[in-house]
Structure formats: C-alpha cells, structure tokens
Design an enzyme around this catalytic site. Sequence first.
Site, mmCIF file in Angstrom:
data_model
loop_
_atom_site.group_PDB
_atom_site.id
_atom_site.type_symbol
_atom_site.label_atom_id
_atom_site.label_comp_id
_atom_site.label_asym_id
_atom_site.label_seq_id
_atom_site.Cartn_x
_atom_site.Cartn_y
_atom_site.Cartn_z
ATOM 1 N N LYS A 97 48.228 42.977 40.676
ATOM 2 C CA LYS A 97 47.835 42.897 41.928
ATOM 3 C C LYS A 97 48.746 43.165 42.871
ATOM 4 C CE LYS A 97 43.859 40.518 43.759
ATOM 5 N NZ LYS A 97 43.185 39.198 44.015
HETATM 6 C C1 E4P Z 1 40.206 38.981 45.649
HETATM 7 O O1 E4P Z 1 40.703 39.677 44.899
HETATM 8 C C2 E4P Z 1 40.447 38.126 46.561
HETATM 9 O O2 E4P Z 1 41.690 37.487 46.329
HETATM 10 C C3 E4P Z 1 39.268 37.198 47.072
HETATM 11 O O3 E4P Z 1 38.223 37.888 46.941
HETATM 12 C C4 E4P Z 1 39.554 36.750 48.400
HETATM 13 O O4 E4P Z 1 38.788 36.014 48.917
HETATM 14 P P1 E4P Z 1 38.275 34.978 50.216
HETATM 15 O O5 E4P Z 1 38.549 36.048 51.342
HETATM 16 O O6 E4P Z 1 37.215 34.271 50.257
HETATM 17 O O7 E4P Z 1 39.590 34.142 50.252
#
Ligand code: E4P
Length: 272
Positions: A97
């Site tokens: 990522k």
């Molecule tokens: C996914 O890859 C993200 O890290 C995640 O959905 C972030 O979610 P949040 O905005 O609820 O922290």
Amino acid sequence: MKIFIDSADLDEIQQGYGWGVVDGVTTNPSLLKKAVEKRVGTGERVDLKEYISRILEVADGTPVSLEVTEVTGEKMIEQGKRLHELFNPIAGNVYIKIPVNPAFKEIDATHFDGIRAIRELTASGIPVNCTLIFTPEQAFLAAKAGAKFVSPFAGRIDDDLRKSAGLQFGKEDYYPAEGMEMDARLLEDNGIVSGIELVEQCVKIIEHYGFATEVLAASLRNPRQVRESALVGAHIATLPFGVIKDMLKHHKTYEGMELFTADIVPEYANLK
Ligand code: E4P
C-alpha cells in the site's frame, strides 16, 4: 463487487473468512496499532512478523495490503520491496500500500514520490494498492503508474464536507451520495459532493480508459454506503468488521424470524 475486510485484527479476519464472504484484507498503520494494542492489553506478547504471517495464511489465495510507513520515494520503494520479500513467500498474496502523495503539506517536495514508488514497485512485479485517494485525478495518475488497486476514501471526504459546514456527526452516520445542501449551497470538495460520488468518478475514469486497475472503495462506515458503492460499480469495497455484520441486520428480519418460529408445526420440524 468483492468484499475486503478493513482490519488487522486476526480474530475478526478469521471470523470474516469463516463466513465465506471475504475476498481480501486491507491494513494500515492505525489498524495494525489498534490490533496489536488489543492483544498486548490482554497480556499477550506479540511478535509482529509472526502475527502478520498468520493474517497472510488466513487470507491465503486473496490479497492482503500492507502499508509502507516511509514518506519519500526511495525509502518507500526500499520498504515496499522489503515487506514484499519478507511476507510474500508465506502465501503469495501481499499487495504493497502506497500513499498517492506522501507529502504532509503543500510545500513538501515529495508530491510525486508516491507515483514514482507505484511505478517502480509495479515494474518489479509487486502489486500496489494506492491509498489516501481524495480526487478522481489522483486515482487517474495512480492507475497510469500501474497501481492494481486505487483506494478512494469515501467516509473521510464525507467527514470533511460535514466538518467544513460545522455539522455535528458520528463516525458511522450516513452521508447522502447526492450530497447535502447548507444555506442553499451544495457542499462540495473540488466538485465532489460525497464520498460515493468520488468512488463513482474513479470507476468511470478507470473503466473509460480500460486501466487494469480496480477501484477499492475505502473508508466506508455503514451498509448503505456499501450498497451505493456497489451501485456505482466499485470493483471492491473494504469494510470494517462491524459494517460486514451490520449488512445483515433488519428489524423486520428479526420480527419475521420470531413469527415463523412461533408458527412451527412440530411435526414439520421433526420430519425425517
Ligand atoms: C483502507 O484501505 C483504509 O485504510 C481505511 O478504509 C480507512 O478507513 P477510515 O477512514 O474509517 O479510517
């Protein structure tokens, strides 16, 4: 639409896979911190390498995104390669990522380092999930650089729109896909009226140009956003464990269960 679990909590991941509806896992540094602290809080000693390996084994055959923590091009590339080398041999399912832009502020000189890292990791055969996407044009550049997944953060855009209008809200509150009016003005961020519209525009661009990239709707906080992500054609939705569970709940389903159960003819139940 594929469903990923947005969690680094091994118990949740195991349960989700046990239900047979989970097609992948997304983690981030905050989710990992939360999961590890939960275990440490119960007195467990967590060996992070072993812990992550167990997640990869549970998710065998499906993608698991591991996020880099470095914030410059060279270092992200180095860390991405290291994480892939370390963990991919376990189940062959590691996606790295990378933030679309690792800069902390406007004046940082690293705006294109994320794109560079995506391009280089992709060229080395490492699949990338490009994260922290808040505009369709960020998704477009990430797809051009070769990202396998682009992750628009729907919930965080909705949070920002509400905050800019001074509205009070809870993290899981629904925000309308068509946007909200405030003082006869539609709230918007650079022309985007909601997180779901962001997802929709990313899907349109990716599909229009035939990129080999999937749009992964992220930062979803409630079942209605999951439905809307599916309706706008998101390829994947990554969901907190609680949202996956909430997708099955309805008071009329409970009531129906009670009524049907009360009407059971014993003879029928005992048919052999
Ligand atoms: C996914 O890859 C993200 O890290 C995640 O959905 C972030 O979610 P949040 O905005 O609820 O922290």
